[in-house]
Design an enzyme around this catalytic site. Structure first.
Site, PDB file in Angstrom:
ATOM      1  N   MET A 156       0.845  -1.205   0.000  1.00 20.95           N
ATOM      2  CA  MET A 156       0.000   0.000   0.000  1.00 20.95           C
ATOM      3  C   MET A 156       0.877   1.252   0.000  1.00 20.95           C
ATOM      4  O   MET A 156       0.841   2.082   0.898  1.00 20.95           O
ATOM      5  CB  MET A 156      -0.946  -0.039   1.207  1.00 20.95           C
ATOM      6  CG  MET A 156      -2.028   1.014   1.187  1.00 20.95           C
ATOM      7  SD  MET A 156      -3.094   0.925  -0.243  1.00 20.95           S
ATOM      8  CE  MET A 156      -4.514   0.073   0.434  1.00 20.95           C
ATOM      9  N   GLY A 157       1.685   1.372  -1.053  1.00 21.41           N
ATOM     10  CA  GLY A 157       2.442   2.612  -1.261  1.00 21.41           C
ATOM     11  C   GLY A 157       1.563   3.571  -2.050  1.00 21.41           C
ATOM     12  O   GLY A 157       0.335   3.477  -2.018  1.00 21.41           O
ATOM     13  N   ARG A 158       2.204   4.473  -2.796  1.00 21.05           N
ATOM     14  CA  ARG A 158       1.434   5.478  -3.558  1.00 21.05           C
ATOM     15  C   ARG A 158       0.508   4.819  -4.573  1.00 21.05           C
ATOM     16  O   ARG A 158      -0.657   5.180  -4.685  1.00 21.05           O
ATOM     17  CB  ARG A 158       2.381   6.410  -4.304  1.00 21.05           C
ATOM     18  CG  ARG A 158       3.284   7.250  -3.443  1.00 21.05           C
ATOM     19  CD  ARG A 158       4.068   8.175  -4.382  1.00 21.05           C
ATOM     20  NE  ARG A 158       5.129   8.880  -3.701  1.00 21.05           N
ATOM     21  CZ  ARG A 158       6.358   8.384  -3.542  1.00 21.05           C
ATOM     22  NH1 ARG A 158       6.658   7.182  -3.994  1.00 21.05           N
ATOM     23  NH2 ARG A 158       7.285   9.085  -2.915  1.00 21.05           N
ATOM     24  N   ARG A 239       6.699  -6.050 -10.224  1.00 16.50           N
ATOM     25  CA  ARG A 239       7.848  -6.622 -10.918  1.00 16.50           C
ATOM     26  C   ARG A 239       7.595  -8.111 -11.107  1.00 16.50           C
ATOM     27  O   ARG A 239       7.104  -8.789 -10.191  1.00 16.50           O
ATOM     28  CB  ARG A 239       9.139  -6.417 -10.109  1.00 16.50           C
ATOM     29  CG  ARG A 239       9.703  -5.002 -10.168  1.00 16.50           C
ATOM     30  CD  ARG A 239      10.153  -4.633 -11.586  1.00 16.50           C
ATOM     31  NE  ARG A 239      10.755  -3.311 -11.677  1.00 16.50           N
ATOM     32  CZ  ARG A 239      10.103  -2.200 -12.041  1.00 16.50           C
ATOM     33  NH1 ARG A 239       8.816  -2.253 -12.344  1.00 16.50           N
ATOM     34  NH2 ARG A 239      10.745  -1.061 -12.135  1.00 16.50           N
ATOM     35  N   GLU A 268      11.840 -10.094 -19.296  1.00 12.30           N
ATOM     36  CA  GLU A 268      11.160  -9.159 -20.211  1.00 12.30           C
ATOM     37  C   GLU A 268      12.076  -8.835 -21.384  1.00 12.30           C
ATOM     38  O   GLU A 268      13.256  -8.554 -21.152  1.00 12.30           O
ATOM     39  CB  GLU A 268      10.770  -7.883 -19.459  1.00 12.30           C
ATOM     40  CG  GLU A 268       9.680  -8.167 -18.427  1.00 12.30           C
ATOM     41  CD  GLU A 268       9.178  -6.912 -17.716  1.00 12.30           C
ATOM     42  OE1 GLU A 268       9.554  -5.795 -18.127  1.00 12.30           O
ATOM     43  OE2 GLU A 268       8.408  -7.064 -16.763  1.00 12.30           O
ATOM     44  N   HIS A 287       4.597  -4.313 -20.070  1.00 17.94           N
ATOM     45  CA  HIS A 287       5.152  -3.418 -19.041  1.00 17.94           C
ATOM     46  C   HIS A 287       4.871  -1.940 -19.379  1.00 17.94           C
ATOM     47  O   HIS A 287       5.787  -1.153 -19.613  1.00 17.94           O
ATOM     48  CB  HIS A 287       6.665  -3.662 -18.875  1.00 17.94           C
ATOM     49  CG  HIS A 287       7.199  -3.147 -17.572  1.00 17.94           C
ATOM     50  ND1 HIS A 287       8.290  -3.698 -16.939  1.00 17.94           N
ATOM     51  CD2 HIS A 287       6.800  -2.119 -16.767  1.00 17.94           C
ATOM     52  CE1 HIS A 287       8.540  -3.033 -15.819  1.00 17.94           C
ATOM     53  NE2 HIS A 287       7.650  -2.069 -15.699  1.00 17.94           N
TER      54      HIS A 287
HETATM   55  C1  DGY Z   1       8.738   1.934 -13.036  1.00 14.20           C
HETATM   56  O1  DGY Z   1       8.716   3.171 -13.082  1.00 14.20           O
HETATM   57  O2  DGY Z   1       9.393   1.326 -12.199  1.00 14.20           O
HETATM   58  C2  DGY Z   1       7.929   1.200 -14.039  1.00 14.20           C
HETATM   59  O3  DGY Z   1       8.013  -0.152 -13.921  1.00 14.20           O
HETATM   60  C3  DGY Z   1       8.261   1.668 -15.438  1.00 14.20           C
HETATM   61  O4  DGY Z   1       7.497   2.796 -15.586  1.00 14.20           O
END
Ligand code: DGY
Length: 323
Positions: A156-158, A239, A268, A287
């Site tokens: 629960m970050g931004r 991620r 990726e 992504h």
């Molecule tokens: C980030 O900013 O870490 C994203 O995965 C790419 O925008």
């Protein structure tokens, strides 16, 4: 005065490039989708003071060993799991990133992916385009309801907060797990803090937003998928390395969980032959969490400012914590 050399590892928005050129001699790998080869990056860093990097570049100890003049690494991303931050700190190299500006854009995409996976949007679209649609059917492409369902947000970050706000608009019951409690948010959105186990076993939508690191590697694997409800929709916009993809594949194939929406992958780009791509109940994206024109431009400009500040021995606008 001689200008510092800066290496830019990808084609970036023009405004940011112009800014960099005002302050430095720029070497740019000017391709949008082809990453700069590691060997070439190593070569170019030999006399460079600044590195403007991107998700997907591997900035490790071996590379830093070959970059004796490097003062600053600036990534055009909020995540920095591709950078050996400890090694950089040990050498006195500042590391900058771009938090904040991408919050709402990434929350939008996370919610879009959640809705697409729940209501089989991409699968249905392909069904029509491929000529399979013969008539309206009572059971045709039935999905999962979003409105009023339970969402479990891990991290629960931004961005997690942004997703929670959107979920509140859909009258969802909000559960979350985080390193620290968000009391204000709990009150405002009627969100409930709970253990990982409780979240995973009760949520209809499990949304993973934890940052990538050695500690979070494969934090969601066989055990967690087995604990999820059979109607669970799993979403990952954090991620790919946070998830054991083999376990995810098994869970989706054997219908232990209902569907997944993935913007990120262990490798990726994901290989075209990857088994996950054969499953109809997986919605995949390349992504693109923060990929709106406006947000990517802001990120590019912040990354340029971070870089310039580092070259001039000033405090970076947004510095990565080396811990
Ligand atoms: C980030 O900013 O870490 C994203 O995965 C790419 O925008």
């Amino acid at each position: 005065m001689e200008k510092h050399k800066v290496v830019v590892t990808r084609k970036i928005p023009e405004q940011a490039l112009e800014k960099l050129k005002e302050h430095s001699e720029v070497y740019i790998w000017n391709y949008e989708e082809k990453p700069m080869p590691y060997e070439l990056l190593t070569e170019q860093l030999k006399d460079a003071s600044g590195l403007y990097t991107n998700v997907g570049d591997q900035i490790d100890k071996a590379l830093l060993d070959q970059a004796p003049y490097l003062k600053v690494i600036s990534t055009m991303a909020v995540g920095f799991d591709n950078i050996d931050v400890k090694e950089a700190a040990r050498r006195g190299i500042a590391v900058g990133h771009t938090p904040g500006v991408l919050t709402e854009t990434t929350a939008d995409l996370t919610f879009a992916l959640l809705m697409a996976a729940a209501r089989r949007v991409v699968e249905s679209s392909d069904y029509v385009r491929e000529g399979h649609w013969k008539s309206w059917g009572p059971m045709l492409m039935t999905g999962q309801d979003i409105y009023g369902a339970t969402i479990g947000i891990i991290g629960m970050g931004r961005i997690g907060e942004g997703v929670a706000r959107r979920a509140a608009g859909f009258n969802m019951n909000i559960l979350y797990h985080n390193r620290s409690r968000r009391f204000e948010l709990e009150k405002e959105l009627k969100a409930s803090y709970c253990s990982m186990e409780e979240l995973i076993t009760t949520a209809d939508f499990v949304v993973l937003l934890a940052p990538g690191s050695a500690q979070t590697r494969h934090m969601i694997g066989e055990k967690q998928f087995k604990q999820m409800k059979p109607n669970a929709v799993f979403i990952n916009t954090s991620r790919g390395t946070n998830v054991d993809e083999k376990a995810l594949y098994e869970a989706l194939k054997t219908k232990e969980i209902w569907a997944a929406g993935l913007d990120v992958f262990e490798e990726e780009p994901i290989a075209e032959s990857h088994p996950l791509l054969k499953l109809p109940n997986v919605t995949v994206l390349p992504h693109i969490g923060s990929a709106s024109v406006a947000t990517r431009t802001k990120m590019a400009l912040i990354a340029a400012e971070n870089l310039i500040a580092g070259l001039e021995n000033q405090e970076l606008l947004f510095k990565v914590n080396s811990k």
